[in-house]
Write a protein that holds these residues in place. Structure first.
Motif, PDB file in Angstrom:
ATOM      1  N   GLU A 104       0.822  -1.213   0.000  1.00  0.00           N
ATOM      2  CA  GLU A 104       0.000   0.000   0.000  1.00  0.00           C
ATOM      3  C   GLU A 104       0.857   1.264   0.000  1.00  0.00           C
ATOM      4  O   GLU A 104       0.517   2.243  -0.668  1.00  0.00           O
ATOM      5  CB  GLU A 104      -0.968  -0.001   1.189  1.00  0.00           C
ATOM      6  CG  GLU A 104      -2.005  -1.106   1.125  1.00  0.00           C
ATOM      7  CD  GLU A 104      -2.874  -1.065  -0.131  1.00  0.00           C
ATOM      8  OE1 GLU A 104      -3.164   0.032  -0.650  1.00  0.00           O
ATOM      9  OE2 GLU A 104      -3.268  -2.143  -0.600  1.00  0.00           O
ATOM     10  N   VAL A 105       1.968   1.258   0.740  1.00  0.00           N
ATOM     11  CA  VAL A 105       2.856   2.422   0.748  1.00  0.00           C
ATOM     12  C   VAL A 105       3.460   2.626  -0.637  1.00  0.00           C
ATOM     13  O   VAL A 105       3.485   3.746  -1.160  1.00  0.00           O
ATOM     14  CB  VAL A 105       3.959   2.284   1.825  1.00  0.00           C
ATOM     15  CG1 VAL A 105       5.051   3.332   1.632  1.00  0.00           C
ATOM     16  CG2 VAL A 105       3.356   2.408   3.223  1.00  0.00           C
ATOM     17  N   VAL A 106       3.950   1.563  -1.245  1.00  0.00           N
ATOM     18  CA  VAL A 106       4.546   1.672  -2.581  1.00  0.00           C
ATOM     19  C   VAL A 106       3.502   2.154  -3.591  1.00  0.00           C
ATOM     20  O   VAL A 106       3.775   3.050  -4.403  1.00  0.00           O
ATOM     21  CB  VAL A 106       5.191   0.331  -3.013  1.00  0.00           C
ATOM     22  CG1 VAL A 106       5.572   0.358  -4.485  1.00  0.00           C
ATOM     23  CG2 VAL A 106       6.405   0.027  -2.143  1.00  0.00           C
ATOM     24  N   ARG A 107       2.306   1.602  -3.525  1.00  0.00           N
ATOM     25  CA  ARG A 107       1.226   1.997  -4.447  1.00  0.00           C
ATOM     26  C   ARG A 107       0.918   3.494  -4.295  1.00  0.00           C
ATOM     27  O   ARG A 107       0.844   4.223  -5.285  1.00  0.00           O
ATOM     28  CB  ARG A 107      -0.025   1.157  -4.207  1.00  0.00           C
ATOM     29  CG  ARG A 107      -1.166   1.445  -5.151  1.00  0.00           C
ATOM     30  CD  ARG A 107      -2.441   0.622  -4.911  1.00  0.00           C
ATOM     31  NE  ARG A 107      -2.366  -0.459  -3.966  1.00  0.00           N
ATOM     32  CZ  ARG A 107      -2.099  -1.740  -4.266  1.00  0.00           C
ATOM     33  NH1 ARG A 107      -1.850  -2.083  -5.497  1.00  0.00           N
ATOM     34  NH2 ARG A 107      -2.071  -2.666  -3.337  1.00  0.00           N
ATOM     35  N   GLU A 108       0.744   3.937  -3.073  1.00  0.00           N
ATOM     36  CA  GLU A 108       0.399   5.348  -2.839  1.00  0.00           C
ATOM     37  C   GLU A 108       1.550   6.270  -3.245  1.00  0.00           C
ATOM     38  O   GLU A 108       1.341   7.276  -3.928  1.00  0.00           O
ATOM     39  CB  GLU A 108       0.035   5.568  -1.362  1.00  0.00           C
ATOM     40  CG  GLU A 108      -0.442   6.966  -1.048  1.00  0.00           C
ATOM     41  CD  GLU A 108      -1.818   7.296  -1.614  1.00  0.00           C
ATOM     42  OE1 GLU A 108      -2.145   8.496  -1.692  1.00  0.00           O
ATOM     43  OE2 GLU A 108      -2.588   6.381  -1.977  1.00  0.00           O
ATOM     44  N   ALA A 109       2.767   5.933  -2.826  1.00  0.00           N
ATOM     45  CA  ALA A 109       3.927   6.778  -3.129  1.00  0.00           C
ATOM     46  C   ALA A 109       4.154   6.898  -4.630  1.00  0.00           C
ATOM     47  O   ALA A 109       4.547   7.961  -5.118  1.00  0.00           O
ATOM     48  CB  ALA A 109       5.177   6.219  -2.453  1.00  0.00           C
TER      49      ALA A 109
END
Length: 149
Positions: A104-109
């Protein structure tokens, strides 16, 4: 410019969020406080409680309560920070998602919306080695990554 600030409930993420206020003011940037709730963490906490207490017949009930507590805790952290940001006249919003923290962090970033990602050097465990999340996302996020100690 938009700044993504990772919030996990640790004092380190609080420190990162406060550091991001100054950056946002200098750059006239918008800030998004971003948190991920992982059901695997709630399940692990439930299992640990069961193993330590020996009371396992209400496992689903414990898991549900822990999950609700996790939601409330991160919402409270974000609301406190949102109040602080607004008091500093910084445009800020909060976002809480469920899933794998790394994914989720990678997707959002990498969504293309952010010019910078800010995170604390350590996570909730407070261990003296660098954040496990940093090791997982360090090469996977496109925007520059600022780690606050």
């Amino acid at each position: 410019m938009k700044i993504l600030v990772l919030i996990d409930g640790s004092k380190w993420s609080q420190k990162a969020a406060l550091h991001a206020i100054g950056l946002a003011k200098r750059k006239n940037a918008e800030v998004v406080l971003f948190s991920v709730l992982d059901i695997a963490e709630a399940k692990a906490m439930t299992f640990n409680f069961c193993a330590q207490s020996g009371i396992c017949e209400q496992l689903k009930d414990y898991e549900s309560r822990i999950w609700k507590d996790m939601h409330k805790s991160i919402e409270d952290d974000q609301n406190s920070l949102l109040t602080r940001y607004r008091g500093e006249k910084v445009l800020c919003s909060g976002k809480i998602v469920e899933g794998s923290v790394r994914d989720e962090v990678v997707r959002e970033a990498n969504s293309g919306d952010y010019g910078l990602v800010v995170m604390g050097a350590f996570g909730r465990s407070g261990k003296t080695r660098i954040s496990a999340l940093l090791e997982q996302i360090g090469g996977a996020v496109s925007p520059p990554l600022l780690v606050v100690r």
